[in-house]
Scaffold this active site. Structure first.
Site, PDB file in Angstrom:
ATOM      1  CG  LEU A  53       0.845   5.249   4.862  1.00  0.00           C
ATOM      2  CD1 LEU A  53      -0.024   5.542   6.066  1.00  0.00           C
ATOM      3  CD2 LEU A  53       1.903   6.337   4.680  1.00  0.00           C
ATOM      4  CB  CYS A 105     -27.050  10.108   8.296  1.00  0.00           C
ATOM      5  SG  CYS A 105     -25.422   9.644   7.654  1.00  0.00           S
ATOM      6  CG  ASP A 108      -8.006   4.730   4.563  1.00  0.00           C
ATOM      7  OD1 ASP A 108      -8.554   4.448   3.475  1.00  0.00           O
ATOM      8  OD2 ASP A 108      -6.812   4.559   4.794  1.00  0.00           O
ATOM      9  N   GLY A 116       0.823  -1.192   0.000  1.00  0.00           N
ATOM     10  CA  GLY A 116       0.000   0.000   0.000  1.00  0.00           C
ATOM     11  C   GLY A 116       0.862   1.248   0.000  1.00  0.00           C
ATOM     12  CG  HIS A 140     -22.471  12.062   9.977  1.00  0.00           C
ATOM     13  ND1 HIS A 140     -23.679  12.368   9.369  1.00  0.00           N
ATOM     14  CD2 HIS A 140     -22.215  13.084  10.831  1.00  0.00           C
ATOM     15  CE1 HIS A 140     -24.114  13.513   9.853  1.00  0.00           C
ATOM     16  NE2 HIS A 140     -23.245  13.971  10.740  1.00  0.00           N
ATOM     17  CG  ASP A 166      -4.949  -1.649   6.875  1.00  0.00           C
ATOM     18  OD1 ASP A 166      -4.518  -2.006   7.991  1.00  0.00           O
ATOM     19  OD2 ASP A 166      -4.564  -2.159   5.809  1.00  0.00           O
TER      20      ASP A 166
END
Length: 1675
Positions: free
Chosen positions: A1447, A1641, A1591, A1445, A1577, A1601
């Site tokens: 990182l 939501c 992410d 990836g 949210h 991750d």
């Protein structure tokens, strides 16, 4: 109310009377308990009795034995109604229940179940007995029991009796009902007979005729039980006790006996069979089985072997008694075996593991039939009542079974009455012939049976036919049936039952019966007239002297077959009785299948019409229409199959007359049935074309050639004609005979039994006049020539008629008028001939059939009107004018008659059909328009003409102008009547308003509705116009086929010829001879067989059947795989036990060999010194030593052992078995500071000691060993422990102090014997799991040795061995573990066909995990790192870079060994490392251990997201079904290169990313995606805008991750809590802008971030704020 009173008057409950002498107190005097099971204070009858202190204590006075009869009293039941079980949301579980006394009558119970509960009559009783406690049932036994029991019950209509509780075998019955049963309560007859006193919360069921909710959740500590919610009915047996089982058995046994005495079916005399099904059970089951098999009549027992306990014992006893062992075993000494041997035929053992075992349901039913010991006829009746033809085929109607003559006829009659199609087929296959079976009496009995439909529709049809009311109980005769058939088919059809010869035979049989039974009234017996044919049909009847003629005729009738087509009569019976499946089966047997299909289509259609006309059930009418369409489709399919095989034979099937069906042809019956697809078929149309053209062979311009030949007869000789072979399938008309082609002439011959009229061809040997006469006849008799000849004549007639009415009418008729009069009179004569030459017998029926044609009605009106006008025109006065006007009106009918001529054309005929349809369907719309017209016309005329007198003009004015207004004439000048000088009448101002409203409704609404209606009809008819024209074409062709060839008025000559021919010649019709008819029937049978073969192949190859077959195979494979899995697990367990025993043997053998070596070395000090000289100095190491190496010293101090011993290669342990494990000394600590060794004298030794590798090159071994204190010698001598810092000399001295080397050989031999005894006494224990350290195994062995050995010399020797040979023990451990694991893997390789891998292959790692530590309570915890890691061995599977990836770099690894299950052995994991460039970037922040620091923060980041997700799943509403979660992540240290990594479980599937750490997100398309975006949210609002989880990515609901964004984290600072993917405020701001709220939501009540950017949201979960701060602080 009457139902409630009946139940309360019939059934009672029992309650303890509470008499003092019946009390038996428990050992605790404070809680006296009655024998009924209740406390004394719980008795309702003791409220007015003596106080508690007056009751006698235990052991005082005489106590009477408590009994139900003496110490309980009865009262009306107070608990009955319906139970609503609350534990099943997937299906509606209601059950009827009633509380009854233990002595209730079985008759009343059966009446309750049959009448009140509406349970169907039981045809079998399955009483299930077994264990009442929960017990495991093997998979195969459970599946066989569940499927077999329910299949047997549903296929036969059986009742199932159980205990009804939610434990034991009753629970398995409930699961079987749930899995294989039906949802219909009436067909789910699972009855539970349960004791009232043992039911948990039975007080909730008290109520009269109520619906009670019941929650069957039992308390495991309670002795009471719950009801099973999958039973349909409950009998709650009350004997006044509480918590005592067994009271229901007596009532259940009485009910079984009473049901056994009931009839299995009203037509059969057999009782209801009862079979006992045994699954598991205790000792009482054995005695119950003996009671069942020894009862009279006996009750068979069916035992499921392999279910456990009593069932397996019964199976064993049955197998023991299956072989006659009287010579070897004395039965008197074993009464149970003797009992089983006596009744062994009544017990059936079912082994589900047997390969040749039949299905469980078949086995149960077979055991029931064999166990009842009834005759084959009774068994056949029982199987007939069950409708299980497969059982009868396999076990009753078998080869070698003897059946008497006529014994199967009653079974056939019962099968027909009970509508058992499978049994009818089975009896026919076993030799039952319909010629022998079917008689008048049996057929009448079938028509008068009460089985089947209960609406008595046949009696209603008889009433319609007879036009009178028939009394109740009227017995329908076959003559009545014949009249009903004629009424339904209509037209000229005549039934066989109404013909003269049948009536004569029927009356003769009835008179003969009355003679034999003179004292019996014909209507007194319900079976009148009981004609019956004996088993010997040719035996003469009993004669009476006074009726010799009647006897002779009766015997002749008995000898002659009354029903020639037996299957036809049964087929019509099945159709009239609406038994579709039986009709379909009978249709396949016999001859004339296509004709019978059309007959059934007609009968069903007519019956549906009668249902609609009688305002009966519309559902039945639709069902009858469906039946009609089914048979119509069968007729079309058979015709199509025959047409594809042989066109000529197929056309013969259409035109051959059927003697059994009133000499109708199949085509006539199809037209009568309005079977349009049949008539429009290609075969039918080809036949109609051949009939239309006759022998003319013309293709193009046929109309021109025909007209020219009519106008110029010599042109006929130029036309082509077909041969006789080409016209063999076309039936010839009577005119062929009348013209001279008689079958008696030499030209006629019999060819193969077929009477054929041979028309000689024009050959050179044929005279010219004869050949020309043949051609002239063929030309003028062709229907197409007749059509054009009659059409030309009719057009000439119209021209003359038009001339007559247009010119002035003279006193005397002109020539043209005389021609018109002759034409119409000759036409009237022709119409009269058509009426009298029609097929029906009665004149009224002839007129009814003739007037059924529309054009015949118009012709009749036209002729009558013309004759009226003709009579009036002869008058010289005003009547002549009336006659002329009559002519003018009459010519309209004759012009309209031209439309019928246009119908022959394919295009014009379609439009004519549309016009007819529109005209017939517009009636209701026209009526509504007339109502609107009259409403306006009357009101308008009344307002404008208030002083009008009564006259015809008044009526005309009412409708005149409103009618023309519909077509657009609004009379604009008359709208405002007050506009001119004319005085205005009162109310005239209303007429414009009324006219506007009228025009709106009439002109705009009604007219447009009519146009739309016509438009709809047009498009509907256009799609089927071609098919309709082909259907109507038959009528046109048949009309001209039967007409004389000369048109009116010359048709009179044809009539004269017919009259002369009828006087001097005998008219005979052409028919198929016996040979041709036989060949035609054989051809039809072949077509039928081919059709069914193709249909069966289509069914077998259909997608549904393939899916079903695949599902069945998958289910079978699932069962096989389950068995294989069980066997594999068994083999694995066995191998583990064997490996454990082998390891212990190897351990003891190595110990014995080393001990023998030391004993032998004790004789020579030089040998001992030589052996001890191999020791090498120890060098320091940089690794830490675990704390477990610190051992207590004998003097009370402590001494530190070396971190790792040097492995020594003993003779007992080959070097090849020295395989490496991860040492605890190689695990770095997470404290990041130097450890301390201990307080002993270590010289130069300090921290970080390490062992030197041995000479054999083996890697270091795990050395976490601690000598347990239990190794202390029994005599209290101090223990001597080894010191790793001792030199070899010191070791030798210490050895000399603690162990005398000059031990005698006798003592050495004694010690060796004790050691061998020790080896025999140590038990073989299984090897520990792979996740446990192998050191624990050897440690356990040492503990066992220390417990068993009690000799001081053995203790001293063991301490010496342990002092010098700690590495030896490690070596033994490694040897044992290695051999065991290698042996286990090698043994499993042949079982699992996968790539073999070794547990020892891979790299050594240490795994550290975050652990939850409670701080204030169970709900408050913090995460902390484990102080010590656990070892594992990983083998890389993928090359680096394939899963990289931005990182980190990722690699797939396989776990081959793990300690304490820190990782799962055999699972694939993902190991992730920080990218080098990222490490270099962060080295300026974390100067040391940068990868470690980054990995720790990544793990902390995922743990924080994991906790947030846990809270989110708890607070989200129920309408959000998805519950995602994050994977667990751990810290990993790779020993080979010293790297710090992270590890987590590998996810398989479609990996998706939902948003990134910059705030960008995808457009959600499902509920899971909306949930995940709403989670981001929610985290922002829940954490008071401090945290934001972004992410989000993963597979399905498993995520990994994440990026936890925290605004306070400083970029590139050492106080960063989470990982480097934290973008801080920029990410939060981007998320606020880019996030779009979804439905999730809204469900969470989250505010829109865009609207509340500056307002911080409030949260109700303040506790998490502290928790999150604490978590981040600890991390």
């Amino acid at each position: 109310q009457s139902r409630r009173s009946w139940i309360e008057d019939t059934f009672c409950k029992r309650e303890c009377a509470g008499i003092g002498i019946c009390l038996s107190f428990a050992s605790i005097p404070l809680t006296p308990r009655c024998c009924c099971g209740r406390l004394v204070g719980e008795h309702t009858l003791l409220e007015t009795g003596p106080s508690m202190s007056s009751w006698p204590g235990p052991g005082t006075g005489q106590q009477e034995e408590w009994s139900v009869e003496c110490h309980t009293q009865t009262s009306a039941t107070d608990a009955y109604g319906t139970i609503d079980f609350q534990d099943s949301a997937g299906r509606n579980c209601h059950a009827k229940y009633v509380r009854v006394a233990v002595d209730a009558k079985a008759e009343a119970l059966l009446q309750l179940m049959r009448s009140e509960w509406q349970m169907e009559r039981p045809k079998l009783l399955l009483t299930v007995h077994g264990g009442t406690e929960n017990f495991p049932l093997p998979l195969k036994v459970r599946q066989a029991f569940s499927k077999g029991l329910i299949t047997a019950a549903q296929s036969t209509g059986a009742w199932i009796l159980t205990d009804g509780i939610n434990t034991g075998v009753s629970r398995y019955v409930g699961e079987a009902v749930k899995k294989y049963g039906t949802h219909d309560l009436r067909k789910r007859n699972a009855v539970g007979v349960t004791p009232w006193g043992v039911i948990d919360n039975h007080s909730d069921l008290i109520g009269r005729d109520v619906l009670r909710p019941y929650q069957p959740l039992g308390n495991p500590l309670s002795k009471r039980v719950c009801l099973n919610g999958l039973h349909s009915h409950f009998l709650l047996v009350d004997d006044g006790t509480l918590g005592k089982h067994g009271c229901q058995l007596g009532l259940r046994r009485k009910l079984e006996r009473h049901i056994q005495l009931q009839k299995i079916h009203p037509r059969l005399n057999q009782g209801v069979p009862v079979v006992c099904v045994v699954v598991e059970g205790g000792p009482d089951i054995v005695s119950m089985v003996l009671e069942y098999v020894s009862s009279v009549p006996p009750m068979p027992v069916f035992v499921f072997e392999g279910s456990g306990r009593a069932a397996d014992l019964l199976a064993f006893l049955h197998k023991q008694t299956a072989i006659d062992r009287c010579g070897a075993l004395t039965w008197e000494n074993h009464p149970i075996l003797a009992h089983f041997y006596l009744y062994k035929t009544q017990i059936t053992i079912f082994d589900s593991e047997s390969e040749d075992q039949q299905e469980a349901d078949c086995a149960i039913l077979t055991a029931t039939l064999k166990g009842t010991k009834t005759s084959p006829g009774e068994q056949l009746s029982t199987a007939l009542a069950w409708d299980r033809a497969d059982i009868a085929k396999k076990h009753i109607l078998v080869y070698g079974q003897h059946w008497q003559v006529g014994s199967l006829e009653q079974a056939m009659l019962d099968a027909l009455v009970m509508d058992r199609v499978g049994f009818v087929k089975l009896l026919i296959d076993n030799g039952m012939t319909m010629n022998r079976f079917l008689t008048v009496s049996r057929l009448e009995e079938l028509y008068n049976t009460q089985q089947g439909p209960t609406d008595n529709f046949l009696h209603l049809l008889v009433e319609d036919v007879k036009q009178t009311h028939i009394p109740k109980g009227y017995r329908v005769s076959l003559i009545d049936v014949g009249q009903v058939i004629e009424y339904l088919i209509g037209g000229a059809y005549r039934s066989t039952y109404t013909r003269k010869h049948f009536r004569a035979h029927y009356n003769l049989l009835y008179a003969h019966y009355c003679t034999l039974h003179p004292h019996q009234s014909p209507n007194s017996s319900p079976s009148r007239p009981p004609f019956f044919r004996t088993a010997q049909p040719y035996k003469r009847k009993v004669s009476l002297r006074d009726l010799k003629v009647a006897q002779q005729q009766s015997s002749e009738l008995g000898d002659s077959p009354l029903f020639v087509y037996n299957f036809n009569d049964l087929f019509v019976w099945a159709v009239l009785q609406r038994r579709q499946q039986m009709a379909l089966f009978l249709w396949q047997h016999g001859e004339e299948a296509m004709a019978r299909a059309t007959v059934a289509c007609k009968l069903y259609r007519a019956m549906a019409y009668e249902f609609q006309q009688s305002n009966m059930d519309d559902t039945t009418a639709e069902q009858l229409k469906t039946y009609s369409m089914d048979f119509g489709q069968l007729a079309v399919d058979v015709l199509d199959r025959a047409f594809r095989q042989n066109e000529r034979m197929a056309m013969k099937l259409l035109t051959s007359e059927m003697e059994a069906w009133s000499h109708f042809t199949c085509l006539q019956m199809a037209v009568s049935s309005r079977l349009r697809p049949f008539v429009s078929h290609s075969c039918t149309q080809m036949l109609l074309t051949d009939l239309w053209t006759g022998r003319l062979n013309m293709r193009k311009n046929s109309w021109f050639k025909i007209i020219l030949s009519i106008l110029m007869p010599p042109a006929i000789l130029l036309l082509e004609f077909k041969s006789q072979a080409e016209m063999s399938h076309v039936p010839q008309s009577q005119e062929a005979l009348q013209f001279g082609w008689d079958t008696g002439r030499p030209e006629a011959a019999q060819e193969g039994g077929h009477t054929v009229v041979k028309v000689p061809k024009c050959t050179p040997y044929t005279s010219l006049p004869e050949c020309q006469s043949f051609q002239l006849y063929d030309f003028y008799t062709a229907p197409v020539v007749k059509f054009w000849f009659h059409t030309m004549s009719y057009l000439a007639f119209l021209m003359l008629f038009s001339y007559t009415v247009l010119v002035k009418m003279e006193d005397r008729p002109s020539t043209q008028e005389w021609l018109v009069i002759a034409y119409i009179i000759s036409t009237a004569v022709e119409k009269t001939r058509e009426v009298f030459m029609s097929v029906p017998r009665k004149p009224s029926q002839k007129l009814k059939v003739w007037f059924g044609e529309y054009w015949n009605v118009t012709d009749f009106l036209a002729i009558v009107l013309f004759l009226v006008g003709l009579g009036l025109r002869w008058d010289s006065g005003s009547y002549r004018t009336a006659g002329r006007i009559t002519y003018c009106l009459d010519i309209i009918f004759w012009y309209v008659r031209v439309l019928d001529l246009l119908a022959v054309n394919q295009h014009a005929g379609a439009y004519l059909t549309m016009i007819t349809k529109m005209t017939s369907n517009m009636f209701y719309i026209v009526v509504m328009m007339a109502i609107v017209l009259l409403s306006f016309g009357v009101s308008r005329k009344a307002i404008l003409s208030p002083d009008e007198a009564l006259s015809w003009s008044l009526l005309r004015d009412v409708v005149n102008q409103p009618y023309w207004m519909m077509f657009g004439e609004v009379y604009a000048g008359e709208i405002d009547t007050c506009a001119g000088d004319t005085p205005c009448v009162p109310g005239a101002f209303l007429t414009p308003f009324l006219q506007a409203v009228y025009l709106f409704f009439q002109y705009i609404i009604m007219v447009n509705i009519l146009i739309a209606f016509f438009n709809n009809i047009y498009f509907d008819m256009k799609s089927i116009s071609n098919k309709l024209w082909k259907y109507n074409r038959y009528r046109y062709i048949m009309t001209y086929q039967e007409k004389p060839w000369l048109p009116p008025p010359l048709i009179i000559l044809s009539h004269m010829t017919l009259c002369v021919t009828a006087i001097y010649r005998k008219h005979r019709e052409l028919y198929l001879g016996q040979e041709d008819l036989k060949r035609l029937h054989e051809f039809e049978e072949r077509c039928l067989m081919s059709y069914f073969h193709e249909k069966n192949q289509d069914v077998l190859c259909s997608q549904i059947n393939r899916v079903r077959a695949t599902a069945e195979r998958a289910e079978e494979m699932g069962v096989v795989m389950g068995e294989v899995s069980d066997r594999v697990h068994f083999i694995q367990d066995t191998l583990q036990v064997l490996d454990s025993q082998l390891g212990q043997l190897q351990d003891l053998s190595a110990l014995a060999v080393d001990t023998l070596t030391l004993l032998s070395a004790s004789d020579s000090l030089q040998q001992e010194e030589a052996r001890l000289g191999h020791c090498r100095p120890i060098t320091p190491s940089r690794h830490h030593v675990p704390h477990s190496w610190t051992l207590p010293h004998g003097g009370g101090g402590s001494v530190d052992i070396m971190p790792c011993h040097t492995p020594r290669a003993y003779r007992s342990t080959p070097p090849s078995l020295l395989w490496g494990h991860t040492s605890r000394s190689q695990r770095p600590s997470l404290e990041w500071h130097t450890g301390v060794w201990g307080a002993g004298d270590h010289g130069g030794q300090g921290t970080g000691e390490c062992c030197v590798p041995s000479r054999c090159g083996s890697p270091p071994y795990p050395s976490a060993w601690a000598i347990d204190s239990s190794l202390e010698p029994p005599h209290g001598k101090p223990r001597v422990c080894c010191d790793p810092e001792m030199s070899m000399e010191e070791e030798g001295e210490e050895f000399g102090k603690s162990f005398d080397v000059n031990v005698s050989r006798a003592s050495s031999r004694a010690f060796l014997n004790n050691l061998m005894r020790l080896a025999h006494t140590i038990p073989f224990t299984p090897v520990s799991t792979m996740g446990k350290s192998s050191a624990n195994h050897v440690k356990g062995t040492v503990l066992d040795v220390s417990i068993i050995l009690d000799s001081p010399s053995v203790w001293l020797f063991l301490q010496t061995v342990l002092k010098f040979n700690v590495a030896m023990l490690v070596e033994i451990d490694c040897f044992c573990f290695g051999c065991i694991q290698k042996h286990a893997i090698a043994s499993l390789i042949p079982i699992f066909p996968v790539v073999s891998w070794s547990l020892a292959v891979g790299e050594e790692v240490s795994v550290y995990s975050l652990e939850e530590v409670e701080v204030a309570g169970p709900e408050s915890s913090i995460s902390s790192w484990s102080s010590q890691g656990l070892s594992a061995v990983l083998q890389p599977l993928s090359s680096e870079g394939c899963l990289d990836g931005g990182l980190r770099r990722a690699t797939l690894v396989l776990c081959t060994w793990a300690e304490r299950d820190v990782l799962r052995v055999g699972c694939v994991y993902v190991v992730k490392a920080i990218q080098p460039d990222v490490v270099r970037t962060w080295q300026r922040v974390f100067h040391s251990d940068t990868p470690l620091q980054l990995c720790l923060r990544e793990i902390q980041q995922q743990r924080a997201a994991q906790k947030l997700m846990h809270v989110f799943n708890q607070v989200k509403p129920e309408n959000m079904p998805h519950s995602p979660r994050f994977l667990d992540m751990s810290l990993l240290h790779w020993h080979s290169d010293g790297q710090w990594l992270t590890i987590e479980r590998n996810m398989t599937g479609d990996f998706r990313k939902y948003n990134n750490n910059t705030g960008e997100e995808i457009a959600p398309c499902c509920g899971m995606e909306e949930t995940l975006l709403a989670f981001s949210h929610w985290t922002y609002q829940y954490s008071c805008r401090e945290l934001l989880v972004l992410d989000l990515q993963g597979v399905g609901s498993e995520l990994t991750d994440p990026s936890v964004i925290r605004a306070e984290d400083k970029r590139y600072s050492d106080d960063m809590v989470f990982g480097p993917s934290n973008l801080g405020d920029a990410a939060i701001h981007s998320f606020v802008i880019k996030h779009t709220c979804n439905s999730c939501c809204e469900n969470l009540g989250l505010a829109d971030l865009r609207r509340s950017t500056d307002i911080h949201g409030k949260t109700e979960h303040r506790s998490f704020e502290k928790e999150s701060g604490l978590i981040m602080t600890r991390m």
